[in-house]
Design a protein around this motif. Structure first.
Motif, PDB file in Angstrom:
ATOM      1  N   PHE A 254       0.872  -1.176   0.000  1.00  0.00           N
ATOM      2  CA  PHE A 254       0.000   0.000   0.000  1.00  0.00           C
ATOM      3  C   PHE A 254       0.909   1.226   0.000  1.00  0.00           C
ATOM      4  O   PHE A 254       1.688   1.429   0.928  1.00  0.00           O
ATOM      5  CB  PHE A 254      -0.898   0.005   1.244  1.00  0.00           C
TER       6      PHE A 254
ATOM      7  N   TYR B 287       4.583   4.927 -11.074  1.00  0.00           N
ATOM      8  CA  TYR B 287       3.339   4.460 -10.476  1.00  0.00           C
ATOM      9  C   TYR B 287       2.143   4.931 -11.296  1.00  0.00           C
ATOM     10  O   TYR B 287       2.167   6.016 -11.890  1.00  0.00           O
ATOM     11  CB  TYR B 287       3.177   5.004  -9.048  1.00  0.00           C
ATOM     12  N   THR B 288       1.099   4.113 -11.292  1.00  0.00           N
ATOM     13  CA  THR B 288      -0.204   4.571 -11.744  1.00  0.00           C
ATOM     14  C   THR B 288      -0.976   5.025 -10.507  1.00  0.00           C
ATOM     15  O   THR B 288      -0.595   4.718  -9.372  1.00  0.00           O
ATOM     16  CB  THR B 288      -0.974   3.456 -12.466  1.00  0.00           C
TER      17      THR B 288
ATOM     18  N   TYR C 251       9.045  -3.547 -10.998  1.00  0.00           N
ATOM     19  CA  TYR C 251       8.549  -3.132  -9.690  1.00  0.00           C
ATOM     20  C   TYR C 251       9.556  -2.240  -8.966  1.00  0.00           C
ATOM     21  O   TYR C 251      10.762  -2.287  -9.232  1.00  0.00           O
ATOM     22  CB  TYR C 251       8.231  -4.362  -8.840  1.00  0.00           C
TER      23      TYR C 251
ATOM     24  N   LYS D 223      -3.039   7.753  -4.019  1.00  0.00           N
ATOM     25  CA  LYS D 223      -2.864   6.336  -3.704  1.00  0.00           C
ATOM     26  C   LYS D 223      -2.398   5.671  -4.992  1.00  0.00           C
ATOM     27  O   LYS D 223      -3.118   5.676  -5.997  1.00  0.00           O
ATOM     28  CB  LYS D 223      -4.160   5.733  -3.194  1.00  0.00           C
TER      29      LYS D 223
ATOM     30  N   GLN E  30       1.334   5.524  -0.894  1.00  0.00           N
ATOM     31  CA  GLN E  30       0.714   6.794  -1.230  1.00  0.00           C
ATOM     32  C   GLN E  30       1.736   7.924  -1.175  1.00  0.00           C
ATOM     33  O   GLN E  30       2.741   7.854  -0.463  1.00  0.00           O
ATOM     34  CB  GLN E  30      -0.483   7.100  -0.341  1.00  0.00           C
TER      35      GLN E  30
ATOM     36  N   LYS F 236      -0.222   2.694  -7.490  1.00  0.00           N
ATOM     37  CA  LYS F 236      -0.030   1.263  -7.717  1.00  0.00           C
ATOM     38  C   LYS F 236       1.285   1.034  -8.452  1.00  0.00           C
ATOM     39  O   LYS F 236       1.665   1.809  -9.336  1.00  0.00           O
ATOM     40  CB  LYS F 236      -1.207   0.708  -8.532  1.00  0.00           C
ATOM     41  N   ASP F 237       1.966  -0.046  -8.094  1.00  0.00           N
ATOM     42  CA  ASP F 237       3.244  -0.385  -8.717  1.00  0.00           C
ATOM     43  C   ASP F 237       3.067  -0.695 -10.193  1.00  0.00           C
ATOM     44  O   ASP F 237       2.027  -1.208 -10.627  1.00  0.00           O
ATOM     45  CB  ASP F 237       3.861  -1.609  -8.049  1.00  0.00           C
ATOM     46  N   THR F 238       4.096  -0.384 -10.977  1.00  0.00           N
ATOM     47  CA  THR F 238       4.155  -0.825 -12.367  1.00  0.00           C
ATOM     48  C   THR F 238       5.402  -1.695 -12.530  1.00  0.00           C
ATOM     49  O   THR F 238       6.230  -1.791 -11.635  1.00  0.00           O
ATOM     50  CB  THR F 238       4.230   0.374 -13.327  1.00  0.00           C
TER      51      THR F 238
ATOM     52  N   LYS G  73      -4.489   5.088  -8.355  1.00  0.00           N
ATOM     53  CA  LYS G  73      -5.746   4.365  -8.144  1.00  0.00           C
ATOM     54  C   LYS G  73      -6.930   5.278  -8.457  1.00  0.00           C
ATOM     55  O   LYS G  73      -6.969   6.428  -8.026  1.00  0.00           O
ATOM     56  CB  LYS G  73      -5.825   3.872  -6.698  1.00  0.00           C
TER      57      LYS G  73
ATOM     58  N   ARG H 116       4.941   3.946   2.371  1.00  0.00           N
ATOM     59  CA  ARG H 116       4.747   2.603   1.804  1.00  0.00           C
ATOM     60  C   ARG H 116       4.601   1.590   2.943  1.00  0.00           C
ATOM     61  O   ARG H 116       5.431   1.567   3.862  1.00  0.00           O
ATOM     62  CB  ARG H 116       5.918   2.248   0.894  1.00  0.00           C
TER      63      ARG H 116
END
Length: 208
Positions: A2, A150-151, A97, A90, A4, A92-94, A153, A55
């Motif tokens: 998780f 990162y993307t 990683y 928030k 942010q 997300k990993d791409t 959320k 994180r």
């Protein structure tokens, strides 16, 4: 995981008190079993702008964090000190990683960047594909300490680049002149909404 990233813009008269509270929160957070990374930064050109990179192992660890006394004290402080509402991403990993930051040398003059930018939707997948190669090569550059994409959320049209370099010239004089960086840059020129420079924040980590 998780993860942010939060951007805070503080009223000038609360600059020091906010910074002190942010440090207290960081020191407490880093002791939490479920926290894997916590770093705080100030913008190099605006001392009233701060960033937090956080994180955790999972959402449960983050919920634990939110209920800690130092976190609650920090949240209470926000109402008086902020000039605008905090911007919370928030993320997300791409692929590839995120990896641990490469240790800096004592002589390094660390240069860090948060690049949070909106894109035209049709370029999302081409950018993600190009960044896979871009990141692999970038992490092999001698001047690079960290480069993650990162993307966001619930927002498919915003991407976040988080990066650390040994010194500023490693970015402008070396990185951007690499063949793969030129390809990425050409796609970015079409993909990013507006002038890219407006979305770049050059920051310094707060370590005290």
């Amino acid at each position: 995981m998780f993860t942010q990233i939060i951007k805070f813009t503080v009223k000038p008269q609360y600059q020091q008190s906010f910074k002190d509270a942010l440090i207290t929160n960081k020191n407490g957070t880093r002791k939490e079993k479920g926290n894997t990374d916590m770093a705080i930064f100030v913008d190099n050109t605006n001392p009233n702008m701060f960033f937090a990179y956080e994180r955790w192992q999972d959402a449960t660890a983050f919920e634990f964090h939110k209920n800690q006394p130092y976190t609650q004290d920090f949240i209470t402080l926000l109402g008086d000190t902020l000039a605008t509402a905090p911007q919370v991403y928030k993320v997300k990993d791409t692929k590839p990683y995120p990896v641990a930051i490469t240790p800096a040398n004592p002589e390094d003059d660390i240069f860090s960047i948060f690049f949070i930018f909106p894109i035209h939707s049709e370029f999302r997948q081409p950018l993600l594909t190009q960044f896979e190669e871009h990141i692999q090569h970038t992490r092999q550059e001698n001047g690079n300490l960290l480069f993650d994409l990162y993307t966001v959320k619930d927002d498919d049209n915003t991407l976040v680049v988080y990066e650390h370099w040994r010194k500023e010239s490693d970015v402008w004089d070396i990185h951007f002149n690499q063949p793969y960086a030129k390809i990425t840059g050409a796609i970015m020129e079409q993909a990013v909404v507006g002038d890219m420079q407006q979305y770049m924040n050059f920051v310094s980590e707060i370590t005290e």
